[in-house]
Design a protein around this motif. Structure first.
Motif, mmCIF file in Angstrom:
data_model
loop_
_atom_site.group_PDB
_atom_site.id
_atom_site.type_symbol
_atom_site.label_atom_id
_atom_site.label_comp_id
_atom_site.label_asym_id
_atom_site.label_seq_id
_atom_site.Cartn_x
_atom_site.Cartn_y
_atom_site.Cartn_z
ATOM 1 N N GLN A 153 -6.680 -0.222 -7.009
ATOM 2 C CA GLN A 153 -7.791 0.460 -7.415
ATOM 3 C C GLN A 153 -8.048 0.929 -6.232
ATOM 4 N N GLU A 154 -7.767 0.703 -5.659
ATOM 5 C CA GLU A 154 -8.609 1.486 -3.370
ATOM 6 C C GLU A 154 -7.440 2.422 -3.543
ATOM 7 N N ILE A 155 -6.278 2.525 -3.855
ATOM 8 C CA ILE A 155 -5.634 3.813 -4.158
ATOM 9 C C ILE A 155 -5.270 5.021 -4.681
ATOM 10 N N GLY A 156 -5.937 4.119 -5.919
ATOM 11 C CA GLY A 156 -6.269 5.732 -7.039
ATOM 12 C C GLY A 156 -5.667 5.266 -8.156
ATOM 13 N N TRP A 157 -4.998 3.673 -8.031
ATOM 14 C CA TRP A 157 -5.262 3.248 -9.663
ATOM 15 C C TRP A 157 -6.087 2.977 -10.442
ATOM 16 N N LYS A 158 -5.632 2.755 -11.984
ATOM 17 C CA LYS A 158 -6.515 1.907 -12.331
ATOM 18 C C LYS A 158 -7.397 1.072 -13.579
ATOM 19 N N LYS A 191 -2.914 6.226 -14.106
ATOM 20 C CA LYS A 191 -3.393 6.659 -13.528
ATOM 21 C C LYS A 191 -4.721 7.388 -13.298
ATOM 22 N N ASP A 192 -5.050 7.988 -14.686
ATOM 23 C CA ASP A 192 -6.473 9.275 -14.684
ATOM 24 C C ASP A 192 -6.426 9.043 -16.206
ATOM 25 N N HIS A 200 0.781 -1.237 0.074
ATOM 26 C CA HIS A 200 0.325 -0.344 -0.141
ATOM 27 C C HIS A 200 0.639 1.194 0.272
ATOM 28 N N LEU A 243 1.899 6.095 -6.868
ATOM 29 C CA LEU A 243 0.675 6.999 -7.673
ATOM 30 C C LEU A 243 1.113 8.488 -7.810
ATOM 31 N N ASN A 244 2.045 9.253 -6.412
ATOM 32 C CA ASN A 244 1.359 10.341 -6.595
ATOM 33 C C ASN A 244 2.827 10.378 -7.452
ATOM 34 N N THR A 268 1.479 3.528 -3.414
ATOM 35 C CA THR A 268 0.493 4.647 -2.945
ATOM 36 C C THR A 268 1.607 6.430 -3.491
#
Length: 270
Positions: free
Chosen positions: A111-116, A157-158, A70, A77-78, A74
């Motif tokens: 995916q919960e962290i924000g990765w798609k 990411k986005d 995690h 991702l940042n 994270t």
């Protein structure tokens, strides 16, 4: 070093040459880099299977292992650009210390962290051997089913469509046709030959880099190990940056990079 890359580093590199950078540090440190600068991540984190790394405990309790994942996921991702992609090589599952659905658990957490999620490549490693127990022999009481494959998660990411970068690809027609088939079959790497307890073969990052990034993109490996990702990044005309917590592995990666044919030729010219 590439000037656009240097402004994101918070410490002096362990090694650098033109567009290749090695950082000796812990990727779970959120202050290791600043800003968004990564286009593609190609990596394989420790599998928590009891491998004897120099500087990493590979026998964590499962929840501690997931907490570790995690943190670095994270951070990555940042540090990634909005069009950043992550090619993550992980086990499908594990049976040491209890049956665990590693691939599914990491996919859900990312995916919960924000990765798609985009897709999953199944790597059929020709020389893998995971048979450690039968469970029950010729009986339905407790048989073990073990799939001799690994996963390469394809995350982003986005935005999946890349709108920035050089727009220059160096992949052939046959490579594109073959590699967009989500079942990849090639052998793993020899630990003895490379000198690292868990190396992956050059074929893996080479395919990921050519298929999912443009020439001059920034390719990052947060678990550099023996340096394979950076070798393929450099040979593919990308900017390569890697992190490893162990100084001995940083040195191993440096030596392998400097002895790779393309980079060695450039160094000799200086």
């Amino acid at each position: 070093m590439n000037k656009n890359l240097s402004k994101h580093l918070q410490k002096d590199p362990y090694f650098q040459h033109q567009d290749v950078v090695i950082v000796n540090d812990d990727v779970t440190n959120p202050d290791l880099f600043v800003g968004e600068f990564i286009d593609l991540i190609v990596t394989s984190p420790p599998y928590n299977l009891g491998i004897e790394y120099n500087s990493n405990d590979d026998e964590l309790q499962y929840q501690d292992y997931m907490d570790f994942n995690h943190k670095w996921l994270t951070n990555c991702l940042n540090w990634s650009n909005p069009h950043g992609r992550l090619l993550l090589n992980i086990p499908l599952d594990k049976n040491k210390g209890g049956q665990r659905s590693v691939g599914a658990d990491v996919t859900k957490m990312a995916q919960e962290i924000g990765w798609k999620y985009h897709s999953t490549i199944v790597w059929n490693e020709g020389n893998i051997s995971r048979r450690t127990a039968w469970g029950s022999w010729l009986a339905a009481s407790a048989p073990y089913v073990i799939a001799p494959v690994e996963l390469i998660l394809v995350l982003y990411k986005d935005s999946w469509k890349k709108l920035l970068g050089s727009k220059e690809s160096n992949i052939t027609r046959d490579e594109f046709m073959g590699w967009t088939n989500g079942l990849w079959t090639f052998n793993g790497e020899s630990k003895k030959r490379v000198g690292h307890p868990a190396p992956f073969p050059r074929e893996l990052p080479m395919r990921c880099i050519k298929l999912f990034s443009y020439v001059e993109d920034v390719v990052f490996d947060p678990f550099l190990g023996s340096g394979t990702t950076l070798i393929e990044a450099y040979n593919g005309n990308r900017i390569g940056i890697g992190v490893d917590i162990d100084e001995n592995y940083c040195k191993l990666a440096e030596n392998r990079i400097m002895n790779s044919r393309t980079l060695l030729r450039e160094i000799k010219k200086e």
